[in-house]
Scaffold this active site. Structure first.
Site, PDB file in Angstrom:
ATOM      1  N   GLY A   1       0.820  -1.200   0.000  1.00 25.93           N
ATOM      2  CA  GLY A   1       0.000   0.000   0.000  1.00 25.93           C
ATOM      3  C   GLY A   1       0.862   1.261   0.000  1.00 25.93           C
ATOM      4  O   GLY A   1       1.977   1.287  -0.534  1.00 25.93           O
ATOM      5  N   SER A   2       0.373   2.281   0.642  1.00 24.98           N
ATOM      6  CA  SER A   2       1.037   3.585   0.585  1.00 24.98           C
ATOM      7  C   SER A   2       2.371   3.649   1.302  1.00 24.98           C
ATOM      8  O   SER A   2       3.120   4.614   1.121  1.00 24.98           O
ATOM      9  CB  SER A   2       0.110   4.669   1.139  1.00 24.98           C
ATOM     10  OG  SER A   2      -1.009   4.828   0.304  1.00 24.98           O
ATOM     11  N   SER A   3       2.692   2.655   2.136  1.00 20.15           N
ATOM     12  CA  SER A   3       4.024   2.651   2.756  1.00 20.15           C
ATOM     13  C   SER A   3       5.112   2.549   1.688  1.00 20.15           C
ATOM     14  O   SER A   3       6.254   2.963   1.902  1.00 20.15           O
ATOM     15  CB  SER A   3       4.147   1.515   3.769  1.00 20.15           C
ATOM     16  OG  SER A   3       4.016   0.250   3.142  1.00 20.15           O
ATOM     17  N   PHE A   4       4.739   2.019   0.514  1.00 18.99           N
ATOM     18  CA  PHE A   4       5.702   1.871  -0.592  1.00 18.99           C
ATOM     19  C   PHE A   4       5.994   3.206  -1.272  1.00 18.99           C
ATOM     20  O   PHE A   4       6.930   3.311  -2.065  1.00 18.99           O
ATOM     21  CB  PHE A   4       5.141   0.865  -1.610  1.00 18.99           C
ATOM     22  CG  PHE A   4       6.146   0.383  -2.629  1.00 18.99           C
ATOM     23  CD1 PHE A   4       7.199  -0.424  -2.258  1.00 18.99           C
ATOM     24  CD2 PHE A   4       6.021   0.737  -3.965  1.00 18.99           C
ATOM     25  CE1 PHE A   4       8.116  -0.879  -3.193  1.00 18.99           C
ATOM     26  CE2 PHE A   4       6.927   0.287  -4.908  1.00 18.99           C
ATOM     27  CZ  PHE A   4       7.982  -0.527  -4.515  1.00 18.99           C
TER      28      PHE A   4
END
Length: 474
Positions: free
Chosen positions: A217-220
């Protein structure tokens, strides 16, 4: 000699030759395999006649030890901390085999490694009990306990690492199991709990820290931000227009809840985790660059570690169309990562752009306490330059200070972090909740990755867990 005797003689000669070949094979080629087969009782009895070495945390807590049962399998294992370290120690059982460090460091724990065998030979020469060597880990028992308490019974994982050295400070998975149930001590029923563990749909025997693969998800987005800043495609003050959705070759990328952020700069886009901005940036970078920087941070590569680690992956650029490049740039599509890999990504940014090599065994000791081998920190390749890492750190501080990661704020300590809310692709299932971070931002002492399966928004579920671990670690 009549014909029938010749045939009979030929048959016996052939059988004799087959017997010789088979015996030769057993004696010279297969003997080692037979000897090492876990179902070979002679081999098992030999192993369990050795006083297996203990396993300790860095601060001296004994998490695996040997007890003298006086039975046929004399020396057997006991795990005084129960489930708390089960994914790390694994188990040692003459009935069910070995896992975890009990498996990967089996020869050392039995004192059978070639470089240590002379000491054991001298010990046996003077009539002593065969003794293995002990492992001292990098794990801090306080941080491990804090991570376990914070995660609770939620399915997921927490990995804490010291960025400058790669030392694993905590590694917690949930659900867990008690390794003591695998050890068939006198009168203990192991069959029932063992069958239950293997039948459990939550798979407690799998270490989610190292073997769980999830969309990040957005942690990437920190990887995409690193690539965009390093290549000069954007600067922190580069402006974008977010209307809440982005059409990409007939497909629409949407922001969480369809929210339109309007005109925002790149640092603000990371702060509010704008999908439209990062999908647009990913497409402009192109699949080849996105994949190249993902690989610089460790995807598509084997992680050298003291325990098996599943390979985190991103598709080859040639197999991705612009839609998948856009999806990959927000941590969706076919991107899959382990919590260990995400902790290493956070650690790399904290470490000035260089990915550390993780390790969990600090040293090997003989039973007298003398160190016979010590493991030293080492680094992988540089993922990004120091200046870009500093810029990205400042952007991640804003995420915690005033963005999606405010639940991790700690008074007097600057925390750099990034939330993630990862769609699973399963209908009606809640997204996975992610948070990666490090602190203090100016002199990082610990980097974290937290995932809660189907936990919802990263800032609401994973971030508070990270805060509790950071408070103990700092």
């Amino acid at each position: 000699m009549d014909r029938s005797l010749k045939i009979l003689f030929g048959v016996f000669t052939a059988l004799f030759l087959i017997l010789i070949v088979n015996l030769s094979n057993l004696q010279f080629f297969s003997s080692e395999g037979i000897s090492s087969n876990q179902n070979n009782k002679r081999h098992l009895l030999k192993d369990y006649s050795i006083e297996r070495g203990a396993i300790y945390t860095a601060d001296g807590v004994e998490i695996a030890r040997t007890v003298d049962t006086g039975s046929e399998y004399r020396f057997q294992r006991e795990y005084p901390q129960g489930w708390l370290y089960s994914n790390i120690t694994g188990y040692d059982s003459w009935r069910y085999g070995r896992s975890g460090l009990e498996k990967t460091f089996n020869r050392e724990l039995l004192g059978q490694a070639k470089e240590y065998s002379l000491r054991n030979f001298v010990n046996r020469l003077f009539g002593g009990v065969k003794r293995g060597y002990s492992l001292v880990l990098t794990i801090d028992s306080r941080i491990q306990q804090a991570a376990a308490n914070a995660l609770g019974n939620q399915r997921g994982a927490v990995v804490a690492i010291r960025p400058s050295t790669g030392e694993i400070l905590a590694m917690v998975t949930s659900p867990r199991f008690d390794p003591n149930v695998t050890v068939p001590l006198g009168g203990r029923d192991t069959e029932t709990p063992w069958r239950a563990l293997n039948a459990d749909e939550n798979k407690p025997l799998i270490d989610r820290c190292t073997m769980g693969l999830y969309p990040p998800g957005s942690s990437f987005k920190v990887v995409i931000a690193a690539a965009a800043l390093e290549t000069g495609l954007v600067a922190p003050d580069t402006f974008f227009e977010c209307r809440g959705s982005l059409p990409v070759y007939g497909y629409t990328i949407r922001d969480f809840g369809g929210k339109a952020h309007g005109k925002i700069d790149f640092r603000k886009a990371l702060e509010v985790s704008c999908n439209v901005t990062f999908a647009s940036v990913g497409v402009k970078l192109g699949g080849a660059t996105v994949v190249r920087y993902a690989e610089k941070f460790g995807l598509n590569k084997d992680v050298e570690f003291d325990l098996p680690v599943a390979k985190s992956t991103i598709p080859e650029s040639g197999s991705m169309d612009p839609v998948e490049v856009a999806s990959s740039s927000i941590g969706q599509g076919r991107v899959l990562v382990t919590p260990m890999q995400m902790a290493l990504i956070a650690a790399a940014i904290a470490n000035g752009g260089t990915v550390p090599r993780p390790y969990i065994v600090r040293e090997i000791q003989e039973y007298s306490g003398k160190v016979v081998e010590q493991f030293r920190p080492s680094l992988y390749e540089e993922a990004i330059g120091h200046k870009v890492a500093d810029t990205l750190t400042r952007m991640m501080v804003r995420v915690v200070r005033q963005g999606t990661g405010t639940a991790t704020r700690i008074s007097g300590v600057e925390v750099a972090g990034k939330t993630g809310t990862a769609e699973t692709g399963v209908k009606k299932a809640n997204p996975h909740s992610w948070f990666i971070c490090f602190a203090p931002a100016d002199k990082p002492q610990v980097a974290l990755a937290v995932i809660v399966e189907n936990g919802g928004e990263g800032g609401k579920t994973a971030a508070p867990i990270a805060r509790r671990v950071l408070l103990e670690a700092l």
